[in-house]
Design a protein around this motif. Structure first.
Motif, PDB file in Angstrom:
ATOM      1  N   GLN A   1       4.641  -8.126  -9.854  1.00  0.00           N
ATOM      2  CA  GLN A   1       3.548  -8.573  -9.906  1.00  0.00           C
ATOM      3  C   GLN A   1       3.381  -9.562  -8.389  1.00  0.00           C
ATOM      4  O   GLN A   1       1.978 -10.061  -7.882  1.00  0.00           O
ATOM      5  CB  GLN A   1       2.723  -9.344 -10.839  1.00  0.00           C
ATOM      6  N   TYR A   2       4.182 -10.364  -8.156  1.00  0.00           N
ATOM      7  CA  TYR A   2       4.301 -11.405  -6.970  1.00  0.00           C
ATOM      8  C   TYR A   2       4.038 -10.656  -5.285  1.00  0.00           C
ATOM      9  O   TYR A   2       3.821  -9.936  -4.768  1.00  0.00           O
ATOM     10  CB  TYR A   2       5.214 -12.040  -7.049  1.00  0.00           C
ATOM     11  N   ALA A   3       5.227  -9.350  -5.574  1.00  0.00           N
ATOM     12  CA  ALA A   3       5.850  -8.396  -4.348  1.00  0.00           C
ATOM     13  C   ALA A   3       6.125  -6.835  -5.159  1.00  0.00           C
ATOM     14  O   ALA A   3       7.258  -7.156  -5.836  1.00  0.00           O
ATOM     15  CB  ALA A   3       6.623  -8.451  -3.453  1.00  0.00           C
ATOM     16  N   ASP A   4       6.075  -6.292  -4.252  1.00  0.00           N
ATOM     17  CA  ASP A   4       6.401  -4.899  -5.477  1.00  0.00           C
ATOM     18  C   ASP A   4       7.453  -3.936  -4.397  1.00  0.00           C
ATOM     19  O   ASP A   4       7.282  -2.906  -3.421  1.00  0.00           O
ATOM     20  CB  ASP A   4       5.463  -3.839  -5.491  1.00  0.00           C
ATOM     21  N   GLY A   5       8.414  -4.814  -4.507  1.00  0.00           N
ATOM     22  CA  GLY A   5       9.075  -4.666  -3.568  1.00  0.00           C
ATOM     23  C   GLY A   5       9.537  -5.308  -1.853  1.00  0.00           C
ATOM     24  O   GLY A   5       8.425  -6.741  -1.530  1.00  0.00           O
ATOM     25  N   GLY A   6      10.480  -5.607  -1.336  1.00  0.00           N
ATOM     26  CA  GLY A   6      10.744  -6.064  -0.130  1.00  0.00           C
ATOM     27  C   GLY A   6      12.433  -6.275   0.115  1.00  0.00           C
ATOM     28  O   GLY A   6      13.033  -5.754  -0.269  1.00  0.00           O
TER      29      GLY A   6
END
Length: 141
Positions: free
Chosen positions: A50-55
């Motif tokens: 919910q902050y970063a969907d991957g990376g």
């Protein structure tokens, strides 16, 4: 909404190195992924999505994390794991997968060379893994 604990580690990670975070996944996207794949993601990983969907963290020699809505996606059938009870959610730059065991909060790094889960690379939860990445990757040395 992400917890203060996760916000703190995100700020720490941002300060430590070059990052590329993908757009956040929605609660609906995460729930749909879980329903379609008949799994439940660990609570802290759901929160992370919910902050970063991957990376990618600690570029260039860091770790890539997978998401549920943006490529690269979590592939629950990825064969680069000890057995079907594990789900790969990322990989170190060395190619070793980051995974969790179904119905558990623990995270692991699968050692390709030994084909085992090393006790030294087992983390009680996702935040513990994130907190250790800097040293795990040899950046802190």
């Amino acid at each position: 909404m992400i917890s203060d604990e996760l916000k703190e580690i995100i700020d720490k990670i941002k300060d430590q190195g070059k990052m590329r975070f993908l757009e956040a996944a929605t609660e609906e996207q995460i729930s749909q992924f879980e329903k379609e794949n008949e799994i439940q993601l660990p609570a802290q990983y759901r929160e992370w999505l919910q902050y970063a969907d991957g990376g990618e963290l600690y570029l260039p020699a860091g770790v890539q994390l997978y998401g549920v809505a943006h490529k690269p996606l979590i592939n629950i059938e990825d064969n680069d794991r000890p057995d079907d009870n594990y789900i790969i959610v990322g990989a170190l730059s060395s190619g070793e997968p980051v995974l969790f065991k179904k119905d558990e909060e623990k995270f692991y790094i699968f050692n390709h060379e030994s084909q085992e889960l090393d006790d030294d690379l087992t983390y009680d939860d996702f935040v513990t893994l994130l907190n250790d990445l800097y040293d795990l990757l040899g950046i802190g040395e």
